[in-house]
Design an enzyme around this catalytic site. Sequence first.
Site, PDB file in Angstrom:
ATOM      1  N   SER A  78      -3.720 -11.563  -3.386  1.00  0.00           N
ATOM      2  CA  SER A  78      -4.827 -11.251  -2.476  1.00  0.00           C
ATOM      3  C   SER A  78      -6.195 -11.396  -3.129  1.00  0.00           C
ATOM      4  O   SER A  78      -7.115 -11.969  -2.526  1.00  0.00           O
ATOM      5  CB  SER A  78      -4.664  -9.834  -1.910  1.00  0.00           C
ATOM      6  OG  SER A  78      -3.581  -9.781  -1.008  1.00  0.00           O
ATOM      7  N   LYS A 104       2.049   1.715   3.364  1.00  0.00           N
ATOM      8  CA  LYS A 104       1.528   1.333   4.684  1.00  0.00           C
ATOM      9  C   LYS A 104       1.613   2.461   5.714  1.00  0.00           C
ATOM     10  O   LYS A 104       0.799   2.515   6.638  1.00  0.00           O
ATOM     11  CB  LYS A 104       2.246   0.085   5.189  1.00  0.00           C
ATOM     12  CG  LYS A 104       1.925  -1.141   4.352  1.00  0.00           C
ATOM     13  CD  LYS A 104       2.503  -2.411   4.917  1.00  0.00           C
ATOM     14  CE  LYS A 104       2.117  -3.590   4.034  1.00  0.00           C
ATOM     15  NZ  LYS A 104       2.458  -4.881   4.622  1.00  0.00           N
ATOM     16  N   ASP A 138      -0.762  -7.501   9.718  1.00  0.00           N
ATOM     17  CA  ASP A 138       0.543  -8.120   9.436  1.00  0.00           C
ATOM     18  C   ASP A 138       1.154  -8.738  10.690  1.00  0.00           C
ATOM     19  O   ASP A 138       1.862  -9.746  10.611  1.00  0.00           O
ATOM     20  CB  ASP A 138       1.522  -7.080   8.874  1.00  0.00           C
ATOM     21  CG  ASP A 138       1.248  -6.736   7.421  1.00  0.00           C
ATOM     22  OD1 ASP A 138       0.781  -7.627   6.680  1.00  0.00           O
ATOM     23  OD2 ASP A 138       1.506  -5.592   7.023  1.00  0.00           O
ATOM     24  N   GLY A 192      16.173  -4.830   5.718  1.00  0.00           N
ATOM     25  CA  GLY A 192      15.125  -3.919   5.262  1.00  0.00           C
ATOM     26  C   GLY A 192      14.498  -3.155   6.411  1.00  0.00           C
ATOM     27  O   GLY A 192      14.576  -3.564   7.570  1.00  0.00           O
ATOM     28  N   THR A 229      19.496   2.275   3.278  1.00  0.00           N
ATOM     29  CA  THR A 229      19.442   3.664   3.743  1.00  0.00           C
ATOM     30  C   THR A 229      19.346   3.635   5.261  1.00  0.00           C
ATOM     31  O   THR A 229      18.297   3.308   5.823  1.00  0.00           O
ATOM     32  CB  THR A 229      18.210   4.400   3.160  1.00  0.00           C
ATOM     33  OG1 THR A 229      18.222   4.247   1.738  1.00  0.00           O
ATOM     34  CG2 THR A 229      18.228   5.867   3.515  1.00  0.00           C
ATOM     35  N   VAL A 266       9.813 -12.603   3.473  1.00  0.00           N
ATOM     36  CA  VAL A 266       8.444 -12.106   3.516  1.00  0.00           C
ATOM     37  C   VAL A 266       7.754 -12.307   2.164  1.00  0.00           C
ATOM     38  O   VAL A 266       6.548 -12.522   2.095  1.00  0.00           O
ATOM     39  CB  VAL A 266       8.434 -10.611   3.918  1.00  0.00           C
ATOM     40  CG1 VAL A 266       7.047 -10.006   3.770  1.00  0.00           C
ATOM     41  CG2 VAL A 266       8.922 -10.456   5.353  1.00  0.00           C
TER      42      VAL A 266
END
Length: 271
Positions: A16, A65, A101, A125, A151, A209
């Site tokens: 970035s 986030k 995003d 994910g 999870t 991603v």
Amino acid sequence: MKKYLVIGNPIEHSLSPKLHNYWIKNNNINAVYKKKNINEDEIESLILEVRKKKLNGINVTVPFKKKVIPYLDLLSLEAESTQSVNTIYLDNDKVVGHNTDIVGFELGIKNSKFKIEGKKIFILGAGGVVPSIIFALNKMNASEITISNRTKDRAKNLKKIFKDLKIIDWGKIPEFDMIINATSLGLNKDDQINLDFSKVGKNKYFYDVIYNPKETSFLKTGKRIGNETENGKLMFIYQAFTAFKVWHEVEPEINNEVIKLLDLWLELEFW
């Protein structure tokens, strides 16, 4: 001079600063953009710096986030709908959390020429960027979205936001047209997802991603068994483009030079 940051943990892989500083220079803006590896207990003090105008904007990446939200005054519609923030700025003395995003993923996919409409999507994910991807996929009329996370409770939390989401146990592979790796597995070149893709067939679309490294083991596996692959490079560029526009009220140019530069930066970072 205005000051901007991208925060995360890890953050070393982030390009970035290179992209934003390139656009800052090209648009003759008196600003600088840096990256900062932080712990969760540092969030509040950084938001205070935005409030005091010592920082003019923050980009947020894994794993903060959602964790930044309690410290903000307002959320944009996109951030509210996904409970995910990746861009922070001050507006009328209010600290605002925004999500670029969504548009980053949407424009990235559209430029890759893959058609989402009517397709079955499988996401690996349930972390910070996943709500944004699901939101964008619904907007682009995907026919079915299935998610799997190591999870399972984290995946179930997403179903509270997206009612039609299907959840399966980690390790199971449903029928799909497109599979998205939205885990952090792949940031290190030795990372392996360790799922059996041998029976998924060919002509599927493997999307990661992660953009640094530019070809993860997940993408290598997809290509080896006869599928199209794409990394998150275009998503990264377009989400940065949108954040830049929010902060500076300038649309930076996205052209072949930017894409070639990013490829060069990736090679230099990786090696």
